[in-house]
Design a protein around this motif. Structure first.
Motif, mmCIF file in Angstrom:
data_model
loop_
_atom_site.group_PDB
_atom_site.id
_atom_site.type_symbol
_atom_site.label_atom_id
_atom_site.label_comp_id
_atom_site.label_asym_id
_atom_site.label_seq_id
_atom_site.Cartn_x
_atom_site.Cartn_y
_atom_site.Cartn_z
ATOM 1 N N ARG A 6 -0.374 4.672 4.234
ATOM 2 C CA ARG A 6 0.631 3.820 4.861
ATOM 3 C C ARG A 6 1.747 4.733 5.326
ATOM 4 O O ARG A 6 1.665 5.896 5.223
ATOM 5 N N HIS A 7 2.791 4.273 5.853
ATOM 6 C CA HIS A 7 3.944 5.079 6.240
ATOM 7 C C HIS A 7 3.651 6.228 7.173
ATOM 8 O O HIS A 7 4.522 6.991 7.460
ATOM 9 N N GLU A 11 5.435 0.731 8.902
ATOM 10 C CA GLU A 11 4.695 -0.479 8.567
ATOM 11 C C GLU A 11 4.188 -1.180 9.814
ATOM 12 O O GLU A 11 4.873 -1.259 10.823
ATOM 13 N N LYS A 12 2.979 -1.699 9.700
ATOM 14 C CA LYS A 12 2.392 -2.394 10.847
ATOM 15 C C LYS A 12 3.001 -3.794 10.920
ATOM 16 O O LYS A 12 2.837 -4.595 10.004
ATOM 17 N N ALA A 44 9.221 0.436 12.100
ATOM 18 C CA ALA A 44 8.050 -0.442 12.142
ATOM 19 C C ALA A 44 7.143 0.022 13.269
ATOM 20 O O ALA A 44 7.599 0.550 14.274
ATOM 21 N N GLU A 81 1.145 -5.805 8.144
ATOM 22 C CA GLU A 81 1.637 -5.818 6.760
ATOM 23 C C GLU A 81 2.934 -6.606 6.641
ATOM 24 O O GLU A 81 3.381 -6.925 5.557
ATOM 25 N N GLY A 154 9.097 -0.077 1.609
ATOM 26 C CA GLY A 154 8.883 -0.487 2.995
ATOM 27 C C GLY A 154 10.005 -1.391 3.475
ATOM 28 O O GLY A 154 10.955 -1.646 2.764
#
Length: 462
Positions: A6-7, A11-12, A44, A81, A154
């Motif tokens: 992730r990251h 974030e999606k 993002a 996410e 996040g």
């Protein structure tokens, strides 16, 4: 998906922006562009955007059930996410949406808070962010999206406020009170610093403006400093103060403040009052404007709104920045004789800085005039001061070896310097220039005033 990958790109996220019929305030395309910029500033990765129209927000999910299903489908399809709403959601709407969408939901306020958390650099900035976060979070302690148990941090869960999420409200309240007390302390120290400055009569110039208008770039140029200047929202959160020598004025304190956005949430203005106080107490506000922005007028209104909200009363000079993009010429516009109202510059290309310098002089110390000084031998200190002020236009010597200076500065400033160095205007200036420095007497007093050579009556000894 592993925690580690992730990251990579942030974030999606999916953005949701709804138009409410009849509410012009929310039907602004610019608002969507700004929201996009906010999301990017929070790191993002925008996978998609969903827009829609509705008559009025639904109490349960803010959007209608059909729209909620459409968002849920897109979340599942794109593997998002987080869903970011360009609106203010109630805590229950946030929880209900998280149940339906099966992912984290953050509203506009939460997003702005998150960016603030990322940007806070100083002790005070961090306190202010935490206070704003806790005020916002106290109503949002219960998360609908249950398996956020293994919180990964996040967007919306960053910064000092996140660890408080699990604590109950009572502890929160204690923490909020502690923060307020600490901020009060900071405020007192700041007042003392300000009192000292006022005592030494150092004027303060504050830069204000819409976020991303180029305040930090201008600040760096004026202060010869390398402050964090980036093309993103809220790059500056903490008020940065620098002492600067300003031509024709002398020492000034330059303050860079947090940028504003449209509908800046009230809690934020409250928490950031300490930062904004520099703005309140300034002798002059430079309102930096991105003159290349299509929303320039809305942005000016937004800034004026915040200034009114915090009660700023200082005179304002509008600095239209980024003229390298609009191809305007560096100029000063006056509203009355000798009172500049707007100046056109480009901080990035270093255009029009002399115009800005002149406009600030005129506003702080009065209109500028040219004076021709012939310096006696004992006026070395005066000459040094004039050099430091950067107001000497030309210097030559007369046949007796006295230095003759042409200076361009405000009359009051020159009067102050003559008084400070105990010099008589008539000894230094040609008679027609010196006569401006005679004390102005009331009509009826003029009759019986005689100077009989008594030194103490010399009008120039303050």
């Amino acid at each position: 998906m592993h925690h580690s990958d992730r990251h990579q790109g942030g974030e999606k996220a999916i953005l949701v922006h709804c138009t409410i019929k009849g509410n012009e305030f929310l039907n602004n395309q610019n608002d969507l562009d700004e929201f996009r910029l906010l999301a990017i500033s929070a790191d993002a990765e925008i996978l998609g955007e969903i827009t829609g129209t509705m008559n009025k927000p639904s109490a349960k999910l803010f959007v209608g059930t059909g729209k909620a299903d459409e968002i849920a489908q897109k979340v599942a399809e794109l593997g998002a996410e987080i869903v970011l709403f360009n609106h203010t959601l109630t805590p229950s709407q946030e929880r209900n949406l998280e149940k339906v969408l099966q992912c984290k939901v953050i509203d506009r306020m939460g997003l702005i808070l998150d960016i603030f958390a990322k940007r806070a650099r100083t002790y005070e900035g961090k306190l202010q962010v935490e206070l704003a976060q806790l005020t916002h979070l106290s109503s949002r302690l219960v998360r609908g999206y249950a398996h956020l148990g293994q919180q990964k941090g996040g967007i919306g869960l960053r910064g000092p406020g996140e660890t408080q999420l699990e604590t109950d409200r009572r502890l929160l309240q204690i923490r909020v009170n502690q923060l307020k007390a600490k901020l009060d302390k900071v405020k007192k120290t700041r007042l003392q610093g300000r009192a000292k400055r006022q005592k030494s009569e150092v004027p303060t110039i504050s830069l204000v403006g819409y976020t991303n208008a180029g305040k930090s770039t201008l600040f760096n140029l004026l202060a010869d400093d390398k402050i964090y200047a980036a093309d993103q929202l809220f790059a500056t959160l903490d008020p940065t103060l620098r002492q600067v020598k300003w031509a024709g004025v002398g020492n000034v304190v330059l303050a860079d403040t947090v940028g504003f956005v449209q509908n800046l949430p009230h809690e934020l203005v409250e928490s950031f009052h300490a930062t904004l106080e520099e703005t309140l107490e300034a002798d002059l506000l430079l309102h930096v404007i991105d003159s290349s922005s299509p929303e320039m007028h809305e942005q000016i209104d937004a800034v004026n709104g915040v200034l009114a909200q915090i009660g700023a009363t200082a005179p304002v000079l509008l600095v239209h920045n980024k003229i390298d993009r609009t191809h305007e010429n560096p100029t000063i516009h006056y509203k009355d004789k000798g009172v500049p109202s707007r100046v056109y510059v480009s901080a990035r290309e270093n255009l029009g800085m002399d115009k800005l310098s002149q406009a600030v002089q005129e506003l702080l110390v009065g209109g500028l005039s040219k004076f021709h000084l012939t310096l006696p031998y004992h006026a070395g200190q005066l000459k040094n001061t004039l050099h430091e002020l950067g107001v000497i236009v030309q210097s030559e010597y007369d046949e007796t070896g006295h230095e003759m200076l042409t200076v361009c500065l405000a009359k009051d400033k020159l009067k102050e310097l003559l008084g400070k160095h105990h010099l008589d205007a008539f000894d230094i200036l040609p008679p027609h220039e010196a006569s401006q420095f005679l004390p102005v007497l009331e009509e009826f007093e003029k009759v019986d005033v005689k100077f009989d050579g008594d030194e103490n009556l010399d009008p120039f000894c303050h």
